[in-house]
Design an enzyme around this catalytic site. Structure first.
Site, PDB file in Angstrom:
ATOM      1  N   HIS A   9     -22.817  13.658  25.014  1.00 36.77           N
ATOM      2  CA  HIS A   9     -22.242  12.475  25.653  1.00 36.77           C
ATOM      3  C   HIS A   9     -20.747  12.375  25.406  1.00 36.77           C
ATOM      4  O   HIS A   9     -19.968  12.164  26.323  1.00 36.77           O
ATOM      5  CB  HIS A   9     -22.944  11.209  25.155  1.00 36.77           C
ATOM      6  CG  HIS A   9     -22.464   9.974  25.839  1.00 36.77           C
ATOM      7  ND1 HIS A   9     -21.317   9.306  25.453  1.00 36.77           N
ATOM      8  CD2 HIS A   9     -22.961   9.290  26.895  1.00 36.77           C
ATOM      9  CE1 HIS A   9     -21.124   8.269  26.254  1.00 36.77           C
ATOM     10  NE2 HIS A   9     -22.122   8.241  27.131  1.00 36.77           N
ATOM     11  N   GLY A  73     -31.918   9.569  29.902  1.00 33.11           N
ATOM     12  CA  GLY A  73     -31.419   8.266  30.329  1.00 33.11           C
ATOM     13  C   GLY A  73     -30.646   8.395  31.628  1.00 33.11           C
ATOM     14  O   GLY A  73     -30.648   9.437  32.299  1.00 33.11           O
TER      15      GLY A  73
END
Length: 120
Positions: A9, A73
């Site tokens: 991320h 996600g």
């Protein structure tokens, strides 16, 4: 030549990257013939495109992107496919593929359970 990208991320705190750098070191120690790069979705460099470019410049023809995320996600369902497709268009000579998020692998989940058990 095959290569791998460890895709994370990213974070504002540079120390967040340290486990990724340790993964790179472990990979290079164990798979000396398979180049590895890290790449980040946001807030850190290199980007996915930059990592693909670096590996392409070093002769990679097949690159597997491994999302080092706990689960699928919104970033992996929405943002990541867009980034991967941009790279596929920019680097048509490279066969780009991706694994599921590492946290979806039963072996990874078991390693987390084993870690917890050792902590007891």
């Amino acid at each position: 030549m095959k290569a791998i990208i460890l895709f994370g991320h990213g974070a504002r705190d540079i120390r967040w990257r340290e486990p990724f750098d340790r993964l790179v070191t472990l990979w290079r120690d164990q798979y000396v013939d398979v180049p590895v790069e890290v790449a980040f979705l946001e807030m850190m460099q290199p980007s996915l495109e930059e990592a693909v470019s670096s590996l392409a410049d070093s002769g990679a023809t097949q690159i597997t992107v491994m999302p080092v995320f706990f689960g699928q996600g919104g970033h992996l369902r929405n943002d990541f496919p867009v980034l991967l497709n941009v790279c596929r268009k920019k680097f048509p000579q490279i066969a780009l593929s991706a694994t599921p998020a590492v946290g979806e692998d039963k072996t990874v989940l078991q390693a987390i359970i084993d870690f917890g058990a050792r902590a007891l």
